[in-house]
Design an enzyme around this catalytic site. Structure first.
Site, short mmCIF file in Angstrom:
data_model
loop_
_atom_site.label_atom_id
_atom_site.label_comp_id
_atom_site.label_asym_id
_atom_site.label_seq_id
_atom_site.Cartn_x
_atom_site.Cartn_y
_atom_site.Cartn_z
N HIS A 21 -3.13 -6.19 3.25
CA HIS A 21 -2.15 -6.98 2.63
C HIS A 21 -2.64 -8.18 2.26
O HIS A 21 -2.55 -8.74 1.23
CB HIS A 21 -0.78 -7.04 3.01
CG HIS A 21 0.28 -5.98 2.97
ND1 HIS A 21 0.48 -5.48 1.64
CD2 HIS A 21 0.69 -4.95 3.83
CE1 HIS A 21 1.40 -4.28 1.92
NE2 HIS A 21 1.35 -4.00 3.00
N CYS A 74 4.98 1.94 3.31
CA CYS A 74 4.69 0.36 3.10
C CYS A 74 6.50 0.00 2.50
O CYS A 74 6.79 0.56 1.68
CB CYS A 74 3.84 -0.03 2.17
SG CYS A 74 3.59 -1.54 2.01
N LEU A 75 6.80 -1.14 3.05
CA LEU A 75 7.95 -1.75 2.70
C LEU A 75 7.94 -2.29 1.07
O LEU A 75 8.84 -2.33 0.57
CB LEU A 75 8.26 -2.92 3.39
CG LEU A 75 8.69 -2.56 5.06
CD1 LEU A 75 8.67 -3.96 5.78
CD2 LEU A 75 9.89 -1.67 5.09
N GLY A 81 5.36 -3.46 10.53
CA GLY A 81 4.71 -4.76 10.40
C GLY A 81 5.05 -5.31 9.10
O GLY A 81 5.97 -4.73 8.32
N GLN A 141 3.61 -10.19 1.26
CA GLN A 141 4.70 -9.31 1.02
C GLN A 141 5.94 -9.85 0.70
O GLN A 141 6.89 -9.45 -0.14
CB GLN A 141 5.07 -8.17 2.10
CG GLN A 141 3.86 -7.24 2.16
CD GLN A 141 4.18 -6.33 3.34
OE1 GLN A 141 4.05 -6.34 4.52
NE2 GLN A 141 4.80 -5.02 2.90
N HIS A 190 -3.56 -1.84 8.17
CA HIS A 190 -2.64 -1.77 6.86
C HIS A 190 -2.09 -3.24 6.67
O HIS A 190 -2.12 -3.74 5.32
CB HIS A 190 -1.63 -0.91 7.30
CG HIS A 190 -0.20 -0.86 6.35
ND1 HIS A 190 -0.05 0.27 5.57
CD2 HIS A 190 0.38 -1.87 5.83
CE1 HIS A 190 1.02 0.06 4.85
NE2 HIS A 190 1.44 -1.26 4.93
N GLU A 191 -1.77 -4.18 7.75
CA GLU A 191 -1.48 -5.33 7.47
C GLU A 191 -2.48 -6.23 6.94
O GLU A 191 -2.31 -6.97 5.99
CB GLU A 191 -0.93 -5.91 8.81
CG GLU A 191 0.39 -5.09 9.52
CD GLU A 191 1.44 -4.78 8.57
OE1 GLU A 191 1.64 -5.30 7.29
OE2 GLU A 191 2.19 -3.86 8.57
O1 GNR Z 1 7.09 -0.01 8.58
C1 GNR Z 1 5.95 0.18 8.41
N1 GNR Z 1 5.33 1.52 8.65
C2 GNR Z 1 4.24 1.93 8.75
C3 GNR Z 1 3.95 3.40 8.98
C4 GNR Z 1 2.56 3.76 9.10
C5 GNR Z 1 1.59 2.75 8.51
C6 GNR Z 1 1.78 1.28 8.40
C7 GNR Z 1 3.25 1.08 8.49
S1 GNR Z 1 3.11 -0.56 8.00
C8 GNR Z 1 4.97 -0.43 7.29
C9 GNR Z 1 5.47 -1.83 7.27
C10 GNR Z 1 4.64 -2.66 6.31
O2 GNR Z 1 4.86 -2.13 4.85
N2 GNR Z 1 3.60 -3.61 6.42
O3 GNR Z 1 3.06 -4.11 5.80
NI NI Z 2 2.67 -2.55 3.84
#
Ligand code: GNR
Ligand code: NI
Length: 172
Positions: free
Chosen positions: A140, A94-95, A46, A51, A136-137
């Site tokens: 952000h 998270c990236l 995601g 980001q 999670h997204e």
């Molecule tokens: O790549 C991602 N893997 C992930 C693994 C577990 C829970 C959430 C994520 S999202 C993350 C990519 C990201 O940072 N999205 O904002």
């Molecule tokens: Ni993230």
């Protein structure tokens, strides 16, 4: 299409609240294409617009298994309509927090309303890992990272290490 650099914590731009998208036009669709390209290249499941430093309420996701069918999602102005009482715990990464992972508890099921890339209203009922990724997204878009949902001890350790790594990289 273009790859966009991904911001890394503790960058203050990741803490900002993003603004609603007033109109889904070609400029927004070009941004969506860049987000997908950047997410797949990373690789990640995601990516939210803030980001890459664009503070608009927009995210892309694709949680398909590596060799399974890809199921790309675009969500513009997503809103949670309903969340379950029951929670699920997944190890999140998270990236924007590269190299660190932690267990996070979130509602196990959510119902979300959003606009698709044509500006049409959609609704999705998500559960399991999809529900976790969606939340999670969406976090952000409100300037919240998964490290804000773990203990202060773990959060500060991760953020300190990232800040230190950035200083070392800048000194090279
Ligand atoms: O790549 C991602 N893997 C992930 C693994 C577990 C829970 C959430 C994520 S999202 C993350 C990519 C990201 O940072 N999205 O904002
Ligand atoms: Ni993230």
């Amino acid at each position: 299409m273009a790859l966009r650099p991904i911001l890394v914590a503790p960058d203050p731009r990741l803490k900002r609240v993003s603004s609603s998208v007033p109109k889904v036009d070609d400029e927004i669709r070009a941004l969506i294409d860049d987000l997908f390209e950047t997410m797949y290249a990373a690789p990640g499941v995601g990516l939210a617009a803030p980001q890459v430093g664009v503070h608009k309420r927009l995210l892309v996701m694709d949680i398909a298994e590596k060799d399974g069918d890809s199921k790309p999602f675009v969500m513009i102005n997503p809103a949670i309509l309903e969340r379950s009482e029951s929670e699920a715990v997944y190890e999140e990464g998270c990236l924007s927090v590269p190299g660190y992972y932690a267990d996070v508890a979130r509602p196990d099921k959510v119902r979300v309303r959003y606009l698709d890339r044509d500006g049409a209203e959609q609704e999705i009922a998500a559960e399991g890992f999809l529900a976790t990724c969606l939340q999670h997204e969406m976090d952000h878009l409100d300037g919240v990272l998964f490290v804000d949902r773990i203990s202060a001890l773990k959060r500060n350790m991760i953020l300190r290490k990232l800040a230190k790594a950035r200083k070392l990289a800048a000194a090279e």
